[in-house]
Scaffold this active site. Structure first.
Site, PDB file in Angstrom:
ATOM      1  N   GLY A   1       3.054   2.694  -2.522  1.00  0.00           N
ATOM      2  CA  GLY A   1       2.950   3.324  -3.691  1.00  0.00           C
ATOM      3  C   GLY A   1       3.487   2.221  -4.798  1.00  0.00           C
ATOM      4  O   GLY A   1       4.291   3.403  -5.875  1.00  0.00           O
TER       5      GLY A   1
ATOM      6  N   ASP B   1      -4.799  -7.534  24.403  1.00  0.00           N
ATOM      7  CA  ASP B   1      -3.783  -7.054  25.530  1.00  0.00           C
ATOM      8  C   ASP B   1      -2.693  -7.856  26.185  1.00  0.00           C
ATOM      9  O   ASP B   1      -1.902  -7.526  26.310  1.00  0.00           O
ATOM     10  CB  ASP B   1      -4.902  -5.803  26.475  1.00  0.00           C
ATOM     11  CG  ASP B   1      -5.755  -4.853  26.239  1.00  0.00           C
ATOM     12  OD1 ASP B   1      -6.073  -4.304  24.688  1.00  0.00           O
ATOM     13  OD2 ASP B   1      -6.964  -5.047  26.739  1.00  0.00           O
TER      14      ASP B   1
ATOM     15  N   GLY C   1       0.537  -0.640  -0.457  1.00  0.00           N
ATOM     16  CA  GLY C   1      -0.215  -0.217  -0.222  1.00  0.00           C
ATOM     17  C   GLY C   1       0.668   1.547   0.034  1.00  0.00           C
ATOM     18  O   GLY C   1       0.611   2.647   0.001  1.00  0.00           O
TER      19      GLY C   1
ATOM     20  N   GLU D   1     -12.492   0.426  29.620  1.00  0.00           N
ATOM     21  CA  GLU D   1     -12.109   1.562  27.971  1.00  0.00           C
ATOM     22  C   GLU D   1     -11.206   2.444  28.684  1.00  0.00           C
ATOM     23  O   GLU D   1     -10.166   2.919  28.333  1.00  0.00           O
ATOM     24  CB  GLU D   1     -13.179   1.582  27.645  1.00  0.00           C
ATOM     25  CG  GLU D   1     -13.527   0.393  26.259  1.00  0.00           C
ATOM     26  CD  GLU D   1     -12.677  -0.134  25.400  1.00  0.00           C
ATOM     27  OE1 GLU D   1     -11.300   0.397  25.240  1.00  0.00           O
ATOM     28  OE2 GLU D   1     -12.945  -1.324  25.049  1.00  0.00           O
TER      29      GLU D   1
END
Length: 653
Positions: A212, A505, A210, A430
């Site tokens: 290029g 995690d 990705g 969170e």
């Protein structure tokens, strides 16, 4: 396709033969050699019961006598006596004693009279013409397939196709500069040859997916103004021996005929893998193809004016003979863009798209650290799709914010309903990540925390680094590991219970601790050592795999060191969250009400500047069975630096 065409042709041939047989049979009276008798003789034998069977065909009849079944007699039937004949046939067909059980058959031809005569003349001619055309077509098709089987499948870029130029490529200025020199050499070789400079034989583009590489090759084709042949590495090798080498020879023959020219091979690792890797020795088809490619690039017949470009994201598996000077003279690294490069890439992709006046591409480029060019193109496209879905005339900052999360974590899943008890666990999990991300100085600051499901995650904390990072210190890694453990620690602290939500995690934290000890030499007890070497399995070419080069005693010390590092981070997270328990509860209550908290509001809540709703104690939920899909599933798509360290993505769920 060739087999289907052959089957259809054979079926057509068989059908023609059957039709011809029917026509000949009907037009020639069945095609049997026989004796002719008069009608009187036939009638006399019929009345005296000497005929065994008879076949009536229009105005003719063919019959066999009893005791003489090998001879067929033919007779012409007069039209005026058909009634008497039919009566005699009916009587003879009766069982004995009235008749003799005569077998009477009626054979009606498809054509009769003049039509049958014309068909009998024309049909053989038509049949032989069709058969001759069939033979010629099959021979031509077979010869064409045989001749084109070893031909190269490379496509030449035509002048009518839309061209990509360097103006369409951004964020890779160094690579463009290197390639511009190649183009200048092709356009005006005299100034280079006057100084004794030689044109590079090959240019190898290296970089992550990705970034290029193929787009750069297209830009070179658009800028060079010389014939450009492009092919994929997998187009060379077939199941037949020698086809790949033949296609390589044909490819370079085409390039020599149009030189100066450029040949581009995309994903060259499909054909350029290290030789001698498998049990097949050095004689399998892929290695023969690679050998021919090596000869064409640097043999007794130098390809003056032909430059080979190739792209790969696996330079570690390429054969050393392919990457040595004299073949691929230049190796151009196409890396993920920095903040300036991302800004330029965004400018390229927003062309033709109406943007709102308050869209700040500078801020957006800083928020997308670790994004590749393909990620940025997808981000802009997702923002345009969201604006169209919302019936807007312009793309606003809200669409870009949403598209960043879609690229990182996936689409939002509003249909998933989470129970209140699980939502409370999710909120504390969170906020544990987010609060530690704010408190620890060396961790990436949280940009957003939400308990809305997105992708495979039930909730997530989006962290974005403030600047591009290419190295990580030991203190930064320890703080990142502490943030990873923040969700698990918050669950243990508040509910005195842990869930399956911290699975990813723990996986990432353990992996980082192991790399600190075994790869980066950050263990105080084991010292600056790299433990474990890389080797190359025989079946997988040069795919990397770890081999233990240390004793069992050292392995036990490694396990102890990893455990000590993780335990120290866990204790630090528990200490901080216990100290800031009131802040933790305050943020969780706001998050349960709003479901999403941004970075600015999170700062105000931490410093006590916002007025949160009244804090209500949360009862520990009933322990549930482990969920088959954890809320951290989307963390596996996290953006990483060139060294593989976590950069921008999900801090945990």
């Amino acid at each position: 396709m060739g087999a289907q065409r052959f089957v259809k042709s054979m079926l057509l041939l068989v059908a023609l033969i059957l039709v011809a047989t029917i026509f000949f049979r009907n037009s020639m009276g069945g095609g049997r050699s026989s004796k002719d008798l008069t009608y009187g003789e036939f009638y006399q034998n019929l009345v005296t019961k000497k005929i065994d069977e008879v076949t009536i065909t229009d105005n003719d009849a063919a019959f066999k006598l009893k005791g003489d079944t090998n001879t067929t007699y033919n007779v012409s039937l007069p039209p005026r006596d058909r009634n008497n004949l039919n009566a005699a046939l009916d009587k003879a067909s009766l069982p004995a004693p009235e008749g003799n059980g005569l077998k009477v058959k009626y054979d009606r031809p498809l054509f009769s009279g003049p039509v049958a005569a014309i068909a009998s003349m024309l049909l053989p001619i038509i049949f032989f013409i069709a058969f001759w055309m069939f033979i010629i077509r099959q021979s031509q098709a077979g010869a064409g397939q045989a001749l084109s089987f070893g031909k190269s499948r490379a496509k030449r870029l035509s002048d009518t196709q839309p061209k990509v130029t360097f103006a369409d490529v951004a964020g890779v200025d160094e690579a463009k500069q290197e390639l511009q020199e190649i183009i200048d050499f092709l356009k005006s070789p005299d100034k280079f040859q006057a100084l004794g400079a030689k044109i590079p034989r090959g240019v190898l583009l290296l970089g992550n997916p990705g970034t290029g590489k193929t787009l750069l090759a297209r830009a070179v084709a658009g800028e060079a103004g010389v014939p450009f042949f492009h092919i994929s590495g997998s187009d060379f090798v077939e199941m037949f021996v020698g086809v790949g080498a033949s296609r390589v020879r044909d490819l370079f023959d085409q390039a020599k005929a149009h030189r100066p020219a450029i040949v581009f091979i995309d994903e060259i690792d499909a054909v350029g893998r290290h030789r001698g890797a498998g049990l097949g020795g050095g004689h399998d088809e892929r290695e023969q193809t690679l050998n021919q490619l090596l000869v064409e690039m640097d043999g007794f017949d130098p390809n003056l004016g032909v430059i080979l470009m190739a792209a790969t994201n696996r330079p570690d598996v390429l054969d050393p003979a392919l990457t040595r000077p004299g073949r691929f003279d230049r190796r151009i690294i196409v890396d993920n863009p920095d903040a300036k490069g991302r800004r330029e890439i965004l400018n390229v992709h927003i062309k033709g798209k109406p943007l709102a006046t308050d869209v700040d591409l500078e801020t957006l480029s800083k928020r997308t650290a670790g994004f590749s060019g393909a990620d940025l193109a997808n981000l802009v496209n997702e923002a345009a799709l969201l604006a169209a879905r919302r019936n807007k005339q312009q793309i606003t900052p809200s669409e870009f914010d949403e598209s960043v999360e879609r690229v990182v974590a996936g689409p939002e899943r509003k249909s998933r309903i989470i129970q209140d008890k699980e939502k409370a666990i999710l909120a504390y999990h969170e906020v544990g990540h987010a609060l530690l991300g704010k408190l620890l100085p060396n961790s990436d600051p949280p940009h957003k925390v939400t308990i809305l499901p997105r992708g495979m995650a039930l909730g997530y904390t989006l962290t974005l680094p403030s600047e591009d990072r290419y190295l990580m210190s030991k203190s930064q890694m320890l703080d990142e590991m502490t943030v990873f453990l923040g969700g698990r620690v918050a669950e243990q602290l508040v509910f005195n219970e842990v869930t399956t939500g911290a699975q990813n995690d723990l996986e990432r934290c353990t992996e980082m601790a192991r790399r600190m000890v075994c790869e980066f030499g950050m263990s105080e007890n084991l010292g600056p050592l790299t433990l474990g070497r890389r080797h190359h399995p025989v079946f997988l070419g040069r795919d990397m795999n770890e081999d233990r080069n240390y004793s069992e005693e050292v392995a036990a010390k490694i396990d102890v060191e990893i455990r000590n590092i993780v335990d120290s981070c866990y204790d630090k997270a528990m200490q901080l969250l216990t100290e800031y328990r009131d802040t933790l509860d305050r943020i969780v209550n706001v998050l349960l009400e709003k479901e999403t908290i941004g970075a600015e509001e999170l700062d105000r809540l931490i410093h006590g500047e916002a007025e949160p709703p009244e804090v209500t104690p949360t009862e520990p939920p009933t322990p549930a069975a482990p969920a088959p899909v954890t809320s951290d599933g989307a963390e596996k798509d996290k953006k990483r630096t060139p060294h593989g360290f976590p950069q921008a993505g999900l801090a945990g769920a």
